[in-house]
Scaffold this motif. Structure first.
Motif, PDB file in Angstrom:
ATOM      1  N   MET A 151       2.656  -8.743  -0.697  1.00 55.44           N
ATOM      2  CA  MET A 151       1.284  -8.287  -0.810  1.00 55.44           C
ATOM      3  C   MET A 151       0.387  -9.370  -0.212  1.00 55.44           C
ATOM      4  SD  MET A 151       1.883  -5.422  -1.960  1.00 55.44           S
ATOM      5  CE  MET A 151       0.391  -4.612  -2.481  1.00 55.44           C
ATOM      6  N   PRO A 152      -0.732  -9.061   0.354  1.00 55.31           N
ATOM      7  CA  PRO A 152      -1.355  -7.745   0.319  1.00 55.31           C
ATOM      8  C   PRO A 152      -0.819  -6.838   1.422  1.00 55.31           C
ATOM      9  CG  PRO A 152      -2.804  -9.271   1.453  1.00 55.31           C
ATOM     10  CD  PRO A 152      -1.598 -10.071   1.004  1.00 55.31           C
ATOM     11  N   ALA A 153      -0.817  -5.553   1.116  1.00 50.10           N
ATOM     12  CA  ALA A 153      -0.526  -4.553   2.141  1.00 50.10           C
ATOM     13  C   ALA A 153      -1.756  -4.474   3.033  1.00 50.10           C
ATOM     14  CB  ALA A 153      -0.240  -3.201   1.507  1.00 50.10           C
ATOM     15  N   MET A 154      -1.542  -4.476   4.322  1.00 50.61           N
ATOM     16  CA  MET A 154      -2.655  -4.420   5.269  1.00 50.61           C
ATOM     17  C   MET A 154      -2.636  -3.037   5.913  1.00 50.61           C
ATOM     18  SD  MET A 154      -3.795  -7.443   4.761  1.00 50.61           S
ATOM     19  CE  MET A 154      -5.048  -7.571   6.013  1.00 50.61           C
ATOM     20  N   ASN A 155      -3.095  -2.039   5.157  1.00 54.20           N
ATOM     21  CA  ASN A 155      -3.094  -0.674   5.668  1.00 54.20           C
ATOM     22  C   ASN A 155      -4.334   0.069   5.201  1.00 54.20           C
ATOM     23  OD1 ASN A 155      -2.583   0.461   3.030  1.00 54.20           O
ATOM     24  ND2 ASN A 155      -0.432  -0.071   3.281  1.00 54.20           N
ATOM     25  N   ALA A 156      -4.456   1.310   5.630  1.00 58.65           N
ATOM     26  CA  ALA A 156      -5.657   2.103   5.352  1.00 58.65           C
ATOM     27  C   ALA A 156      -5.844   2.400   3.870  1.00 58.65           C
ATOM     28  CB  ALA A 156      -5.603   3.411   6.148  1.00 58.65           C
ATOM     29  N   LYS A 157      -4.781   2.404   3.091  1.00 57.41           N
ATOM     30  CA  LYS A 157      -4.868   2.740   1.664  1.00 57.41           C
ATOM     31  C   LYS A 157      -4.966   1.518   0.761  1.00 57.41           C
ATOM     32  CE  LYS A 157      -2.354   7.050   2.250  1.00 57.41           C
ATOM     33  NZ  LYS A 157      -1.195   7.847   1.855  1.00 57.41           N
ATOM     34  N   SER A 158      -4.880   0.337   1.333  1.00 55.58           N
ATOM     35  CA  SER A 158      -4.869  -0.884   0.532  1.00 55.58           C
ATOM     36  C   SER A 158      -6.194  -1.099  -0.195  1.00 55.58           C
ATOM     37  CB  SER A 158      -4.579  -2.094   1.415  1.00 55.58           C
ATOM     38  OG  SER A 158      -4.571  -3.272   0.634  1.00 55.58           O
ATOM     39  N   THR A 159      -6.089  -1.474  -1.457  1.00 57.67           N
ATOM     40  CA  THR A 159      -7.279  -1.819  -2.236  1.00 57.67           C
ATOM     41  C   THR A 159      -7.406  -3.334  -2.394  1.00 57.67           C
ATOM     42  OG1 THR A 159      -6.044  -1.621  -4.299  1.00 57.67           O
ATOM     43  CG2 THR A 159      -7.226   0.355  -3.527  1.00 57.67           C
ATOM     44  N   ALA A 160      -6.498  -4.081  -1.771  1.00 55.66           N
ATOM     45  CA  ALA A 160      -6.517  -5.539  -1.883  1.00 55.66           C
ATOM     46  C   ALA A 160      -7.789  -6.112  -1.272  1.00 55.66           C
ATOM     47  CB  ALA A 160      -5.295  -6.133  -1.196  1.00 55.66           C
TER      48      ALA A 160
END
Length: 172
Positions: A151-160
């Motif tokens: 983490m963090p996920a680096m995508n369109a759905k990420s809330t990070a």
């Protein structure tokens, strides 16, 4: 290892041979295997995330993607580089520039307090505006540390939300 490999590039060598040489040279310079199997893509195969190595031979004029990693003191690396061998094909050069500009746009927005999804959007919107959004089927990147995908996920759905000290890739 990467720069030593570039000196050895020649027509007729295969993706498998180049990846093996890159892994050996990386190991020789102090890294240990551990991040992931190297990916080396020639021309259209350069657009395939996580492409398995093939026995495809390097032509005298082509686009090459190198994606490799290692581990030092249990911390992983993940490096991606794309180069042209010989004079670049105009379409490949155009797409390379679009992807590079998208990467730079996302990196330019990187700072504490920004949502990871905003970085993904920055890169994705540039690629979509250029007409290639349908080809961007992968996330922008991922965190990296003691594992190559963290983490963090680096995508369109990420809330990070980005914080100081976070290590992550930006690889549209």
């Amino acid at each position: 290892g990467y720069f030593a490999l570039l000196k050895k590039l020649r027509a007729g060598v295969t993706e498998e041979q180049m990846a093996t040489d890159l892994e050996y040279l990386t190991y020789k310079h102090g890294s240990r295997p551990g991040s992931f199997w190297s990916i080396l893509g020639i021309n259209e195969r350069a657009a395939l995330p996580h492409a398995p190595l093939a026995r495809k031979k390097l032509p005298a004029r082509c686009l090459l993607l190198f994606d490799w990693g290692g581990a030092v003191n249990f911390y992983c690396s993940d490096t991606t580089r794309t180069i042209f061998l010989g004079k670049p094909d105009p379409l490949m050069k155009k797409i390379y520039t679009i992807v590079y500009d998208a990467q730079m746009k996302a990196i330019g927005k990187t700072r504490p307090g920004v949502k990871a999804s905003e970085l993904d959007f920055a890169a994705r919107s540039l690629i979509t505006k250029a007409g290639y959004g349908g080809n961007f089927g992968h996330s922008l990147g991922h965190g990296i540390g003691m594992q190559v995908h963290e983490m963090p996920a680096m995508n369109a759905k990420s809330t990070a939300i980005l914080e100081p000290g976070m290590d992550f890739t930006v690889e549209p």
